[in-house]
Design an enzyme around this catalytic site. Structure first.
Site, mmCIF file in Angstrom:
data_model
loop_
_atom_site.group_PDB
_atom_site.id
_atom_site.type_symbol
_atom_site.label_atom_id
_atom_site.label_comp_id
_atom_site.label_asym_id
_atom_site.label_seq_id
_atom_site.Cartn_x
_atom_site.Cartn_y
_atom_site.Cartn_z
ATOM 1 N N ARG A 83 37.111 44.333 35.574
ATOM 2 C CA ARG A 83 37.882 44.231 34.332
ATOM 3 C C ARG A 83 38.675 45.526 34.172
ATOM 4 N NH1 ARG A 83 32.590 42.504 33.030
ATOM 5 N NH2 ARG A 83 32.452 40.313 32.366
ATOM 6 N N LYS B 20 30.464 44.457 30.171
ATOM 7 C CA LYS B 20 30.261 44.097 28.775
ATOM 8 C C LYS B 20 28.811 44.318 28.375
ATOM 9 C CE LYS B 20 33.933 40.638 28.343
ATOM 10 N NZ LYS B 20 34.258 39.220 28.026
ATOM 11 N N HIS C 201 43.946 41.102 34.149
ATOM 12 C CA HIS C 201 42.942 40.054 34.331
ATOM 13 C C HIS C 201 43.373 39.046 35.388
ATOM 14 C CE1 HIS C 201 39.122 39.774 32.332
ATOM 15 N NE2 HIS C 201 39.162 38.471 32.312
ATOM 16 N N ARG D 66 41.761 39.944 38.518
ATOM 17 C CA ARG D 66 40.330 39.566 38.505
ATOM 18 C C ARG D 66 40.194 38.067 38.784
ATOM 19 N NH1 ARG D 66 35.122 40.840 36.342
ATOM 20 N NH2 ARG D 66 34.326 39.331 34.834
ATOM 21 N N HIS E 28 29.262 38.015 35.371
ATOM 22 C CA HIS E 28 29.119 36.960 34.375
ATOM 23 C C HIS E 28 27.641 36.733 34.070
ATOM 24 C CE1 HIS E 28 33.242 34.980 35.433
ATOM 25 N NE2 HIS E 28 33.358 35.958 34.556
ATOM 26 N N TYR F 17 36.207 28.727 37.793
ATOM 27 C CA TYR F 17 37.088 29.066 38.904
ATOM 28 C C TYR F 17 37.055 27.995 39.990
ATOM 29 C CZ TYR F 17 37.438 33.694 36.859
ATOM 30 O OH TYR F 17 37.687 34.732 36.009
#
Length: 319
Positions: free
Chosen positions: A167, A191, A263, A266, A289, A298
């Site tokens: 990110r 995150k 992004h 990514r 994730h 994806y």
């Protein structure tokens, strides 16, 4: 409590405003919620309290589930004052309201959580945007074209974004000590403060090595120095906004007529891995994730691409 230009039609009671402040403090201090998320929740909840005030509610005691669903309906319908929200934005607002009511129950402000049965609207699945390998290579070449300290930095930054699936906040947050070029690995802070170790490919290692030897020393000479991997012309840590500028400038030099963001790289990282046969759970770990369901979006990209190739190449596809 309400900034100029954001005053609601009806002002919430001091009691509700105090409860909102307590909840936002709880999110910031005890839960460590990110600043951007906190800002969105603050905006959503101020609108919710304005909605309650407009119906004569001065506390949460008289609020029922119908008030919460009514607020959701108002979000989706919009008004002259507030544009209608899409499913994803409305869902975020409902999550904020549900958290607010749970907090009120835990703090003893109410006897029941009337929002617990309200479900956020389901946002439609949107395929992540990705660009082809050729476009990425053109972008990377354009970023480091002139060999200057800034160009070396820009090339290394974009190589990390694409080569590590980082990110933008993770990339600009890197310190020099977070990257081990000999081992070919980097430690990213994702995150929620979660760390993950990701491999750094040959091209990214070479770009980082060139930047660390011939680029970064020249840039930090203009500042006081520091641990940041990617620094600006004054020697301070590169910001997310500056990283956007780097990408846009490289895309313009490369003559790419596609919509690009940090992004996007990514997304392209994940899509190209899956196209190459990588297992979705490996890609999940690389992206950081929490749920494999997020990564599985994806796979829809690769299936769509297969469908396009099939339709163009198979003699009976269009029959």
């Amino acid at each position: 409590m309400f900034e100029p230009g954001l005053e609601p039609e009806a002002s919430p009671s001091p009691e509700l405003q105090a409860l909102l402040r307590a909840y936002l403090d709880h999110l910031a201090v005890e839960r460590g919620v990110a600043a951007n998320t906190l800002s969105s929740y603050r905006r959503d909840l101020r609108r919710y309290l304005a909605h309650l005030a407009a119906t004569g509610r001065t506390s949460l005691d008289g609020v029922g589930e119908s008030d919460v669903t009514g607020f959701l309906g108002a979000l989706r319908a919009g008004s002259a004052r507030h544009p209608a929200l899409g499913a994803s934005s409305a869902a975020r607002a409902v999550v904020a309201v549900r958290g607010f009511h749970r907090f009120a129950l835990r703090e003893g402000a109410v006897a029941d959580d009337v929002a617990r049965g309200v479900r956020p609207p389901s946002a439609p699945k949107r395929l992540p945007k990705a660009v082809g390998v050729a476009e990425v290579e053109a972008l990377l070449e354009a970023a480091g074209a002139d060999g200057s300290p800034r160009a070396l930095r820009d090339r290394a930054l974009l190589e990390v974004l694409y080569g590590c699936g980082a990110r933008i906040s993770e990339a600009v947050g890197l310190d020099v000590d977070d990257v081990d070029l000999d081992a070919g690995a980097a430690r990213l802070l994702g995150k929620g403060g979660k760390e993950r170790l990701v491999p750094v490919g040959r091209f990214a290692r070479e770009a980082l090595a060139a930047y660390l030897v011939r680029g970064r020393p020249a840039l930090v000479a203009h500042g006081s120095g520091g641990p940041a991997m990617f620094v600006n012309a004054r020697g301070g840590r590169l910001s997310r906004q500056s990283a956007w500028v780097v990408l846009r400038a490289a895309a313009e030099r490369a003559g790419l007529d596609v919509e690009l963001s940090p992004h996007t790289l990514r997304h392209s990282f994940a899509t190209h891995l899956l196209d190459g046969g990588a297992d979705v759970r490996v890609v999940q770990e690389l992206l950081g994730h929490a749920s494999v369901a997020t990564t599985q979006i994806y796979t829809l990209v690769t299936v769509e691409r297969l469908r396009e190739v099939y339709a163009a190449a198979h003699p009976r596809a269009l029959g």
